[in-house]
Write a protein that holds these residues in place. Structure first.
Motif, mmCIF file in Angstrom:
data_model
loop_
_atom_site.group_PDB
_atom_site.id
_atom_site.type_symbol
_atom_site.label_atom_id
_atom_site.label_comp_id
_atom_site.label_asym_id
_atom_site.label_seq_id
_atom_site.Cartn_x
_atom_site.Cartn_y
_atom_site.Cartn_z
ATOM 1 N N ARG A 204 20.630 17.365 -14.329
ATOM 2 C CA ARG A 204 21.821 16.901 -15.038
ATOM 3 C C ARG A 204 21.839 17.419 -16.487
ATOM 4 N N GLN A 205 20.660 17.306 -17.151
ATOM 5 C CA GLN A 205 20.590 17.783 -18.536
ATOM 6 C C GLN A 205 20.810 19.290 -18.616
ATOM 7 N N ARG A 206 20.178 20.045 -17.687
ATOM 8 C CA ARG A 206 20.343 21.497 -17.697
ATOM 9 C C ARG A 206 21.800 21.895 -17.440
ATOM 10 N N THR A 207 22.458 21.117 -16.529
ATOM 11 C CA THR A 207 23.874 21.390 -16.252
ATOM 12 C C THR A 207 24.727 21.168 -17.497
ATOM 13 N N GLN A 208 24.424 20.071 -18.228
ATOM 14 C CA GLN A 208 25.164 19.819 -19.465
ATOM 15 C C GLN A 208 24.944 20.925 -20.483
ATOM 16 N N GLN A 209 23.659 21.390 -20.597
ATOM 17 C CA GLN A 209 23.365 22.479 -21.524
ATOM 18 C C GLN A 209 24.145 23.740 -21.150
ATOM 19 N N LEU A 210 24.156 24.057 -19.852
ATOM 20 C CA LEU A 210 24.879 25.258 -19.413
ATOM 21 C C LEU A 210 26.379 25.122 -19.673
ATOM 22 N N GLN A 211 26.901 23.895 -19.492
ATOM 23 C CA GLN A 211 28.327 23.690 -19.780
ATOM 24 C C GLN A 211 28.625 23.908 -21.256
ATOM 25 N N LYS A 212 27.730 23.389 -22.132
ATOM 26 C CA LYS A 212 27.923 23.595 -23.574
ATOM 27 C C LYS A 212 27.848 25.069 -23.932
ATOM 28 N N ILE A 213 26.841 25.774 -23.339
ATOM 29 C CA ILE A 213 26.702 27.213 -23.612
ATOM 30 C C ILE A 213 27.949 27.966 -23.151
ATOM 31 N N GLY B 284 0.802 -1.219 0.000
ATOM 32 C CA GLY B 284 0.000 0.000 0.000
ATOM 33 C C GLY B 284 0.834 1.268 0.000
ATOM 34 N N HIS B 285 2.014 1.181 0.594
ATOM 35 C CA HIS B 285 2.874 2.363 0.643
ATOM 36 C C HIS B 285 3.974 2.341 -0.423
ATOM 37 N N THR B 286 4.044 1.252 -1.180
ATOM 38 C CA THR B 286 5.087 1.159 -2.216
ATOM 39 C C THR B 286 4.869 2.176 -3.329
ATOM 40 N N ILE B 287 3.567 2.377 -3.713
ATOM 41 C CA ILE B 287 3.272 3.311 -4.814
ATOM 42 C C ILE B 287 3.706 4.727 -4.440
ATOM 43 N N SER B 288 3.423 5.151 -3.182
ATOM 44 C CA SER B 288 3.848 6.508 -2.760
ATOM 45 C C SER B 288 5.363 6.632 -2.804
ATOM 46 N N ALA B 289 6.044 5.567 -2.287
ATOM 47 C CA ALA B 289 7.509 5.600 -2.328
ATOM 48 C C ALA B 289 8.019 5.603 -3.770
ATOM 49 N N LEU B 290 7.349 4.819 -4.621
ATOM 50 C CA LEU B 290 7.738 4.758 -6.033
ATOM 51 C C LEU B 290 7.609 6.120 -6.708
ATOM 52 N N ASP B 291 6.492 6.814 -6.429
ATOM 53 C CA ASP B 291 6.299 8.151 -7.018
ATOM 54 C C ASP B 291 7.359 9.128 -6.551
ATOM 55 N N ARG B 292 7.731 9.018 -5.263
ATOM 56 C CA ARG B 292 8.764 9.919 -4.749
ATOM 57 C C ARG B 292 10.107 9.665 -5.421
ATOM 58 N N VAL B 293 10.453 8.377 -5.606
ATOM 59 C CA VAL B 293 11.726 8.048 -6.245
ATOM 60 C C VAL B 293 11.733 8.500 -7.697
ATOM 61 N N LYS B 294 10.600 8.264 -8.401
ATOM 62 C CA LYS B 294 10.523 8.696 -9.793
ATOM 63 C C LYS B 294 10.645 10.211 -9.912
ATOM 64 N N SER B 295 9.976 10.943 -9.002
ATOM 65 C CA SER B 295 10.060 12.406 -9.034
ATOM 66 C C SER B 295 11.483 12.870 -8.815
ATOM 67 N N ARG B 296 12.161 12.218 -7.822
ATOM 68 C CA ARG B 296 13.537 12.608 -7.559
ATOM 69 C C ARG B 296 14.433 12.244 -8.747
ATOM 70 N N GLU B 297 14.208 11.071 -9.340
ATOM 71 C CA GLU B 297 14.995 10.661 -10.510
ATOM 72 C C GLU B 297 14.791 11.635 -11.669
ATOM 73 N N LEU B 298 13.499 12.028 -11.894
ATOM 74 C CA LEU B 298 13.202 12.973 -12.967
ATOM 75 C C LEU B 298 13.853 14.327 -12.696
ATOM 76 N N LEU B 299 13.776 14.771 -11.423
ATOM 77 C CA LEU B 299 14.366 16.057 -11.066
ATOM 78 C C LEU B 299 15.880 16.045 -11.267
ATOM 79 N N GLU B 300 16.538 14.962 -10.786
ATOM 80 C CA GLU B 300 17.982 14.898 -10.936
ATOM 81 C C GLU B 300 18.384 14.788 -12.400
ATOM 82 N N ASP B 301 17.586 14.055 -13.187
ATOM 83 C CA ASP B 301 17.881 13.960 -14.624
ATOM 84 C C ASP B 301 17.730 15.319 -15.297
ATOM 85 N N THR B 302 16.673 16.063 -14.907
ATOM 86 C CA THR B 302 16.471 17.408 -15.464
ATOM 87 C C THR B 302 17.627 18.329 -15.089
#
Length: 878
Positions: free
Chosen positions: A215-224, A195-213
Motif C-alpha cells: 500500500r505504501q509503495r503504491t502511494q509512493q508510485l502514485q505521488k511519483i 499451540g497453533h495460534t502463534i503460527s497463525a498470528l505470524d502468518r497474519v502479521k506477515s500478510r498485514e506487513l506485506l499489504e501495508d508495504t
C-alpha cells in the motif's frame, strides 16, 4: 443325584454367562472411550482447520483476535476471552485483545504490570497450562503465587503461547457461572488451539506487513507519477511559450506595418490563452490622451480616442506594472477611488468584464501604452500564467514601436547629417592638409615608441613582449596549418656571470651585443631572434623543410658561440646550452612550447653544457617523477600556490567598470603559471578547496576595498550547495562579508540543470543572505528558459561561443531578444562573454545588453579606471 448334577451344571453355565457379560461390558466401555476420543480429535481437527483458514483469509490484526474469539466460543464457553503478550527480557505485559462481561470497562485503566501478579503472570512464569477453580485460586493466593486481580471467576482456563521454547504470551477464558465449568478435554482442546495460534498470528502479521508495504509503495508510485505528470505538463507549457516568443520575436523583426503586426500578435496570443477581447492603447506625445490602434471586443465597437481618466488602462499606466483584476478586486479599486467603470465610451455604458488583464508597454522604463485582455464570462478567469505571458508580449510590442520610432528618427537625422556634411566639406578640405602632416608626425612617433616597447635596448633584438606576441601568432598559424613545421630554441650562455663579474658590466654588455650578432648570422631573415633577459636568448624557426633543420641551426649557434670573443682588448671564451622544442598539435598554448624548450635547455646544461637537447615527454615526467598529479595539486594547495586573477566586467553604455570576475591561476615553481588545471583538480577531489581559497581571497579583497558598489564574482562548483559540509563552510564564509551585495556566486548552467530540489533550496538560502547569484555559460547547451523563470539568479552570463555567433546567426539574435525581454520581466541582468571586437559590442548594446566581458572590453577600460579600484589588481588572463 440328578438334582445335584443339574445344579452344578446350571451354576457352571451361570458362571460362563457372567464372564461373557463382563467381557461385553468392557468392550462397550472401550468403544465408548474411543468414540469420545475420536469425537474430541474431530473437534480439535476442525478447530485447527478453521484456525488455518482464518490465518489465510485475514490480513488485519484488528479482525484476527475477534475471529479467534468467535471460533473458541463455538467450541467452548468463552464469553470472557483475552490474549496478553509477554516480553521475558523486560517482563512487560501488553494486552492484545480483551473481552469480559464484568471487567470490560476497567481494562483501559489497568496498568500492564497488573497482569504479572495474577493468573496470567503465573502461567507466563511457569510455562504450563492452568485449569483453576475458586478453591485452587484461593490456595494460590494463600501460597503467595498470585494476587487478587479484577472480578473473581468461578472457573479460569489459561494456556501459555510459545514460540519454540520461549513463552511470548498467555491466552485465557473464564466463567462467572458455577454451572459452566471447564474439563480436562476443554483444556486439551484449548491447548491445541493455542499451540497453533502463534503460527497463525505470524502468518497474519506477515500478510498485514506485506499489504501495508504494498500500500505504501503504491502511494509512493502514485505521488511519483503525479510529479512526473506535473513536470511533463510544465515542460510542455514552457515549450509552447518559447515557440510563441520566437514567433513574436520574428514578427518584431520582420513586420513593417504596425496594424499587421498587431493582428499577428493577437493570433499568437489566441493560441496561448482566450483573447476574443483584446486592445492596445497608446499615450500621445503630450501624455494627455489615449489612442487605440488595435481594438477587438465581442460587445463593444472600436474605442475612440479619449482623454486620460480613471479607467483600468490608466491604472496600469500609473502602476507601471502588469495587473490582473477580477470582479472583487475591481470593486475594491472603485471603492478606493483608483478607478471608475465604463471608461471605454462614457456616452454608451458597456458590459462590465468579469476578468481583466493588462500590461504596460515600456520604452527606456517609461510607459507609452497598455495591452489588455478581458473576459465577460463568469466561467473563465485569467490567472498568473496568463499574466506572465502578457508581460512578455508587452515587451516585444514596445520593442516594435521603439524600432519604428527609431527608424523615422534615424531618417530625419540622416537628412540633417547629409546637409551638415555638405556644408562642412569645404572646411574639411582646408584642414585636410594640416591633418596629414600631423598624422605623418604621429606615425613616426608611434613607430619609435613601438620599436622601443618591443625591442631590447642593449642588443636591438626583439624583447620578451614582442617574442611572446610573435610566438602566439605563429602558434595559432601552425594550429590551422599543421604542415608548417615550427621549432623553438632556448639558449643559455655559459660563463656569462663570470665574465660580467670579473671584467665589468661594460664588457658583459659588449659580450651580449656580439652574441646577438652571431645569433642573427646563423638564422634566416624570417626567423626571429629575441633576448628574454640576462643571458637567455630564444630563436623561433618557422617553415622548416626538414626535421633536422633546427638541429643544424643549433650546431651553428654552438660553433659560433664557442669561437673566442675579443672585447676591449681582452679575449673571452664562452659556450651555449640549447634546448629544442618542436611544435606539436598536443600543445594547448604557445607558452607550453617555450616551457618545453626551457626544460630541454636545463637538460643540456646538466649533461655538460655546449650541446643541444631535443625535448621529449620523459623530461616533463622527470620533473614530477616523485609526485603524482594528485600529490602535486595537494602540495600546491598547502603551499598557497593558487592566486586570484581579476577580469573586469564593463557596463557598455556608460563605458564604466561594473566589477570583476575572479579566476584562478597556479604558480608552480617548475612549470610556471598554469590556468588549465581544473580537470586534474576535479579528479583529485580538490576543486572545492581551491574554490574556497579563491572565495576567501575575494572576501578579504572586499573587506579592504574602499569602494562599496563594485561587484566581485566568484565561480563555484555545484558541490558547494549539494554537500551539507561544504554548504555550511560556504555560509560561514559569507557571514564574514560586510557588504554582501557586492559578492556574487556563479554556477554553470549544466550543473544547475542536474541539481536536486535540495540544492535548489540551498541556492534560495544563499539568495536570502543578501549575496548575488549568477548563472554562467547560459545557452552553451540547451538555453533552458525554465531556470530563468524561477527568479533565482540576479545575473545570467551568456556563453562566449554563443555571443561570438550573434553577428552571423539570426536565430541566436532572436533568442537574445527574447532573453532580454525575460530579463526585464523577471528582474535579472544579462552579461555577455567573449566580446573581442567593437562590432559585437555595438550589436549587444543595440539589443539592450550592456554588461559584458572579453579582451576588447578590457582594452576599453583606462588605466585610471582600473587604478580607481584600490586593493584589486587586474591581471590579463593568458
Amino acid at each position: 443325584m440328578v438334582d445335584k448334577k443339574s445344579q452344578e451344571s446350571g451354576l457352571k453355565e451361570a458362571t460362563q454367562l457372567n464372564k461373557r457379560l463382563q467381557l461385553a461390558e468392557n468392550k462397550i466401555r472401550r468403544l465408548t472411550l474411543l468414540t469420545k476420543r475420536y469425537k474430541q480429535a474431530y473437534i480439535t481437527q476442525g478447530a485447527l482447520l478453521k484456525l488455518s483458514e482464518l490465518a489465510s483469509t485475514i490480513s488485519d490484526m484488528r479482525d484476527f483476535y475477534p475471529a479467534i474469539h468467535k471460533m473458541v466460543s463455538e467450541l467452548l464457553h468463552a464469553e470472557n476471552f483475552y490474549v496478553v503478550f509477554y516480553d521475558s527480557d523486560s517482563e512487560h505485559y501488553s494486552p492484545q485483545y480483551f473481552s469480559d462481561e464484568k471487567d470490560q470497562q476497567l481494562i483501559a485503566q489497568v496498568p500492564s504490570g497488573a497482569f504479572s501478579s495474577g493468573l496470567t503472570g503465573y502461567v507466563a512464569r511457569t510455562g504450563q497450562a492452568l485449569l483453576c477453580d475458586r478453591e485452587q485460586f484461593s490456595q494460590l493466593v494463600l501460597q503467595g503465587h498470585i494476587q487478587q486481580q479484577g472480578s473473581a471467576s468461578d472457573h479460569w482456563l489459561g494456556i501459555p503461547l510459545c514460540r519454540g521454547t520461549q513463552v511470548i504470551g498467555v491466552m485465557a477464558i473464564q466463567s462467572y457461572n458455577a454451572k459452566q465449568l471447564y474439563t480436562d478435554s476443554d483444556l486439551a482442546l484449548f491447548s491445541s488451539i493455542g499451540g497453533h495460534t502463534i503460527s497463525a498470528l505470524d502468518r497474519v502479521k506477515s500478510r498485514e506487513l506485506l499489504e501495508d508495504t504494498v500500500r505504501q509503495r503504491t502511494q509512493q508510485l502514485q505521488k511519483i507519477n503525479q510529479s512526473l505528470q506535473k513536470e511533463i505538463k510544465e515542460r510542455t507549457n514552457a515549450e509552447q511559450l518559447q515557440a510563441a516568443l520566437y514567433r513574436i520575436s520574428e514578427l518584431t523583426a520582420s513586420s513593417r506595418d504596425m496594424n499587421s503586426f498587431y493582428k499577428a500578435v493577437h493570433v499568437v496570443l489566441s493560441e496561448l490563452m482566450p483573447a476574443e477581447n483584446c486592445y492596445i492603447a497608446l499615450l500621445d506625445q503630450d501624455r494627455t490622451k489615449l489612442t487605440f490602434p488595435f481594438y477587438l471586443d465581442q460587445y463593444s465597437p472600436p474605442a475612440r480616442e479619449r482623454p486620460i481618466s480613471r479607467g483600468f488602462t490608466e491604472y496600469v499606466i500609473r502602476c507601471a506594472d502588469a495587473r490582473l483584476i477580477n470582479s472583487a478586486s475591481a470593486q475594491q479599486l472603485v471603492e478606493a477611488g483608483e478607478i471608475r467603470r465604463g471608461m471605454a465610451d462614457p456616452m454608451r455604458p458597456a458590459l462590465h468584464s468579469t476578468s481583466w488583464l493588462g500590461a504596460p508597454l515600456l520604452i527606456d522604463q517609461q510607459v507609452i501604452g497598455v495591452i489588455a485582455l478581458q473576459s465577460y464570462e463568469q466561467s473563465y478567469s485569467y490567472g498568473e500564467v496568463e499574466l506572465n505571458i502578457l508581460r512578455f508580449v508587452s515587451q516585444h510590442i514596445a520593442v516594435a514601436i521603439q524600432r519604428k520610432l527609431g527608424t523615422e528618427q534615424q531618417k530625419r537625422h540622416q537628412e540633417e547629417l547629409e546637409r551638415k556634411v555638405f556644408e562642412s566639406t569645404r572646411e574639411l578640405r582646408q584642414t585636410n592638409l594640416f591633418l596629414r602632416l600631423q598624422v605623418e608626425e604621429r606615425k613616426k612617433a608611434e613607430q619609435k615608441l613601438f620599436y622601443e616597447a618591443n625591442h631590447d635596448a642593449l642588443t636591438g633584438l626583439a624583447n620578451r613582449q614582442m617574442f611572446l606576441q610573435q610566438l602566439k601568432q605563429q602558434f595559432a598559424l601552425s594550429k590551422r596549418q599543421p604542415q608548417l613545421s615550427m621549432a623553438l630554441l632556448f639558449i643559455d650562455l655559459d660563463r656569462f656571470k663570470l665574465i660580467n663579474d670579473s671584467l665589468g658590466h661594460h664588457v658583459g654588455d659588449a659580450f651580449l651585443i656580439e652574441v646577438s650578432k652571431r645569433l642573427q648570422s646563423t638564422v634566416r631573415e624570417h626567423d626571429l631572434v629575441a633576448r628574454l633577459g640576462g643571458d637567455e636568448f630564444v630563436v623561433l624557426l618557422t617553415s622548416l623543410l626538414h626535421d633536422t633543420d633546427a638541429e643544424d641551426v643549433a650546431e651553428r649557434i654552438i660553433d659560433k658561440v664557442r669561437q673566442p670573443f675579443l672585447l676591449q682588448g681582452q679575449q673571452v671564451h664562452s659556450g651555449a646550452s640549447i634546448g629544442i622544442a618542436y611544435f606539436d598539435s598536443d600543445h594547448s598554448k604557445a607558452e607550453a612550447l617555450l616551457r618545453d624548450a626551457d626544460a630541454a635547455m636545463y637538460q643540456a646544461k646538466s649533461m655538460g653544457r655546449n650541446r643541444f637537447v631535443i625535448f621529449n615527454e620523459t623530461m616533463r615526467e622527470q620533473m614530477l617523477q616523485a609526485l603524482t598529479m594528485e600529490q602535486v595539486m595537494q602540495q600546491a594547495l598547502e603551499q598557497q600556490q593558487f592566486t586570484a586573477v581579476y577580469e573586469p566586467v564593463l557596463c557598455g553604455q556608460a563605458r564604466s567598470l561594473m566589477g570583476y570576475e575572479v579566476h584562478t591561476q597556479w604558480q608552480h615553481p617548475q612549470l610556471g603559471t598554469q590556468y588549465d588545471f581544473n580537470k586534474y583538480a576535479t579528479e583529485a577531489g580538490l576543486m572545492p578547496q581551491i574554490e574556497q581559497l579563491m572565495l576567501h581571497q575575494a572576501c578579504r579583497q572586499l573587506a579592504i576595498s574602499s569602494d562599496d558598489t563594485g561587484l566581485l564574482t566568484v565561480r563555484l562548483s555545484i558541490q558547494h550547495v549539494q554537500q551539507a559540509e561544504l554548504f555550511e563552510v560556504l555560509k560561514r564564509q559569507i557571514a564574514t562579508v560586510q557588504h554582501k551585495h557586492r559578492l556574487c556566486l556563479a554556477f554553470t548552467e549544466r550543473e544547475v540543470l542536474q541539481t536536486t530540489s535540495t540544492a535548489q533550496a540551498s541556492l534560495q538560502q544563499l539568495k536570502q543572505t543578501g549575496v548575488r547569484l549568477a548563472l554562467h555559460n547560459f545557452a552553451a547547451d540547451a538555453a533552458p528558459v525554465g531556470l530563468l523563470l524561477q527568479q533565482l539568479f540576479d545575473f545570467v552570463k551568456l556563453d562566449a561561443a554563443f555571443c561570438r555567433q550573434l553577428p552571423r546567426n539570426e536565430q541566436k539574435r532572436q533568442l537574445l531578444q527574447m532573453l532580454q525581454s525575460l530579463a526585464l520581466s523577471y528582474k535579472f541582468r544579462l552579461l555577455a562573454d567573449g566580446v573581442d571586437n567593437a562590432d559585437l559590442l555595438n550589436l549587444l548594446l543595440a539589443e539592450g545588453c550592456c554588461f559584458m566581458q572579453g579582451k576588447y572590453v578590457a582594452g576599453l577600460l583606462s588605466a585610471q579606471e582600473l587604478a580607481n579600484t584600490p586593493s584589486v589588481v587586474f591581471q590579463q588572463l593568458a
